[in-house]
Design an enzyme around this catalytic site. Structure first.
Site, PDB file in Angstrom:
ATOM      1  N   ASP A 126      34.109   2.412 -20.903  1.00 55.43           N
ATOM      2  CA  ASP A 126      33.089   2.277 -19.862  1.00 55.43           C
ATOM      3  C   ASP A 126      31.799   3.040 -20.121  1.00 55.43           C
ATOM      4  OD1 ASP A 126      34.450   0.559 -18.006  1.00 55.43           O
ATOM      5  OD2 ASP A 126      35.797   2.226 -17.579  1.00 55.43           O
ATOM      6  N   ASP A 143      35.583  -6.935 -18.882  1.00 51.49           N
ATOM      7  CA  ASP A 143      34.529  -6.013 -18.461  1.00 51.49           C
ATOM      8  C   ASP A 143      33.802  -5.407 -19.658  1.00 51.49           C
ATOM      9  OD1 ASP A 143      36.941  -6.183 -16.887  1.00 51.49           O
ATOM     10  OD2 ASP A 143      36.126  -4.722 -15.484  1.00 51.49           O
ATOM     11  N   GLY A 154      47.539 -13.155 -22.722  1.00 52.30           N
ATOM     12  CA  GLY A 154      46.440 -12.972 -21.797  1.00 52.30           C
ATOM     13  C   GLY A 154      47.016 -12.693 -20.423  1.00 52.30           C
ATOM     14  N   THR A 156      46.374 -10.492 -16.297  1.00 55.81           N
ATOM     15  CA  THR A 156      45.417  -9.932 -15.346  1.00 55.81           C
ATOM     16  C   THR A 156      45.854  -8.530 -14.971  1.00 55.81           C
ATOM     17  OG1 THR A 156      44.118 -10.354 -13.351  1.00 55.81           O
ATOM     18  CG2 THR A 156      46.502 -10.661 -13.166  1.00 55.81           C
ATOM     19  N   ARG A 167      35.088 -11.463 -10.455  1.00 56.07           N
ATOM     20  CA  ARG A 167      34.232 -10.506 -11.134  1.00 56.07           C
ATOM     21  C   ARG A 167      34.431 -10.553 -12.648  1.00 56.07           C
ATOM     22  NH1 ARG A 167      35.475  -6.432  -8.449  1.00 56.07           N
ATOM     23  NH2 ARG A 167      36.456  -4.983  -9.922  1.00 56.07           N
ATOM     24  N   TRP A 215      31.474 -10.951 -15.369  1.00 48.21           N
ATOM     25  CA  TRP A 215      31.207 -10.136 -16.566  1.00 48.21           C
ATOM     26  C   TRP A 215      30.994 -11.022 -17.792  1.00 48.21           C
ATOM     27  CZ3 TRP A 215      29.713  -6.216 -14.311  1.00 48.21           C
ATOM     28  CH2 TRP A 215      30.460  -5.365 -13.496  1.00 48.21           C
TER      29      TRP A 215
END
Length: 408
Positions: free
Chosen positions: A118, A181, A239, A241, A253, A257
């Site tokens: 981040d 993200d 894959g 979540t 969201r 991104w």
């Protein structure tokens, strides 16, 4: 001189007329930026005088008091970023001084071992905006150091940056995980590679974007939140979540991104593969929006229309669409993107989504981590950040400026 002034008058008149025709001209960006500044002034009265946790993050549904975080939280860069944007939009030197102080509190992040991906959210939103607006060489040093720190999470066997270097549920640690993200954090690497940092930072960013493009999306161009890779072979394991409704759902969201990230990647590289992909992930998102263009937190939640909305996703996408509208070659598509962005901003600027007197944030009705029951139907700092960014971009377009040009 008279001829030049006449030309300018005609040019800006044409811009305003076109803006009204496609929708975004109906948003008074100046007044909306002033609204944000007034809300910031209210928040300033709530800030703790001292202490470890003094950065606003969210206001829970029905409450008026901000929840505060330390500089280590992934959301720590949005508040100083908002202050820089307020300075840019109002030219009030008070916001500049506050933004400088808030940014400097994050400096240790650039020097410590990377705890997660981040750093772009944290450092580029704070120091990046500060350097863009002031040219302060101290800010540049922090940005370059942060880019080098972020690059330590890159796994060349996989081709992406590790998002969470720790055990997270369903991520099969110690295998390599990457979340959507992370696309936003690539901008820090692109910037650094062009401003004195290693050229390898550019290659890392491109590799991450291309590997993510290949593995992170379903055939209909909807995004997984996270992909787990074998850290030794680079093979995709699955894959999943973490914050969406289900592994195969379109978390709003997360898709936002992707839209923002691939638009930015095209701007930074000129690679038309990224421009084409940005349009693909955008179009599937736009096709499934409700009438007011503010998405439900996950497009596949069976509780719709009683599911929570996510104003933060709308804010991210509205900002991204304004930029994408300046990049696509097809004029009809460009106008559609800009019109959709204008409608999103109008919805967010309405009494249905503005905080107003309810609290000191800009917006209501964002959703943070629904499966965890965290920040559901709340005011969240990153929604405010991208809303103000969208307003500044909108103001430039309304004035006939490019998105990279300084506001007059």
């Amino acid at each position: 001189m008279a001829t030049i002034n006449t030309f300018r008058t005609l040019f800006f008149t044409a811009v305003v007329v076109l803006g009204c025709k496609i929708g975004y001209g109906q948003v008074n960006s100046r007044k909306s930026i002033a609204y944000c500044a007034s809300q910031i002034n209210k928040t300033l009265g709530q800030l703790p005088a001292d202490g470890v946790k003094n950065i606003p993050r969210s206001i829970l549904s029905g409450q008026q008091q901000w929840q505060f975080i330390s500089y280590q939280d992934w959301c720590s860069g949005f508040w100083p970023g908002i202050l820089w944007y307020a300075y840019e939009g109002t030219k009030d030197a008070k916001f500049k001084a506050l933004a400088d102080e808030a940014s400097r509190a994050l400096k240790p992040l650039s020097l410590h071992k990377a705890e997660d991906h981040d750093l772009g959210f944290q450092i580029f939103n704070s120091y990046g905006n500060g350097y863009r607006l002031t040219g302060n060489p101290e800010y540049k040093e922090v940005l370059l150091a942060a880019a080098d720190t972020l690059a330590t999470l890159f796994n060349p066997k996989v081709g992406t940056i590790l998002s969470w270097p720790r055990s997270v549920p369903n991520m099969e640690w110690p295998q390599h995980n990457t979340i959507i993200d992370n696309m936003i954090n690539l901008e820090l690497l692109f910037w650094a590679s062009k401003n004195g940092g290693s050229k390898n930072l550019y290659e890392i960013a491109v590799s991450h974007a291309k590997v993510t493009l290949k593995n992170h999306f379903r055939p209909d161009y909807t995004s997984y939140h996270a992909v787990v890779y074998d850290r030794e072979t680079g093979m995709k394991i699955k894959g999943v979540t973490h914050q969406g409704y289900a592994d195969d759902s379109m978390w709003a969201r997360g898709q936002a991104w992707a839209i923002y990230g691939y638009t930015m990647c095209y701007r930074e590289t000129g690679d038309t593969e990224f421009l084409d992909f940005a349009q693909k992930v955008t179009d599937v998102y736009l096709q499934r929006l409700p009438v007011d263009l503010v998405p439900y937190w996950d497009f596949n939640d069976p509780a719709i229309p009683k599911a929570p909305r996510d104003a933060s996703a709308a804010a991210v996408v509205s900002s991204a669409l304004l930029e994408l509208s300046t990049l696509v070659k097809d004029k009809k598509k460009a106008l559609n993107y800009r019109e959709k962005a204008g409608k999103m901003i109008r919805s967010l600027s309405s009494s249905a989504y503005r905080s107003g007197e309810k609290n000191s944030a800009f917006l209501l009705h964002s959703t943070g981590h629904k499966p965890k029951g965290s920040e559901v139907d709340a005011s969240i700092i990153y929604a405010d950040y991208y809303y103000l960014e969208a307003l500044l971009r909108l103001q430039r377009l309304q004035k006939g400026l490019g998105l990279a040009e300084a506001l007059e």
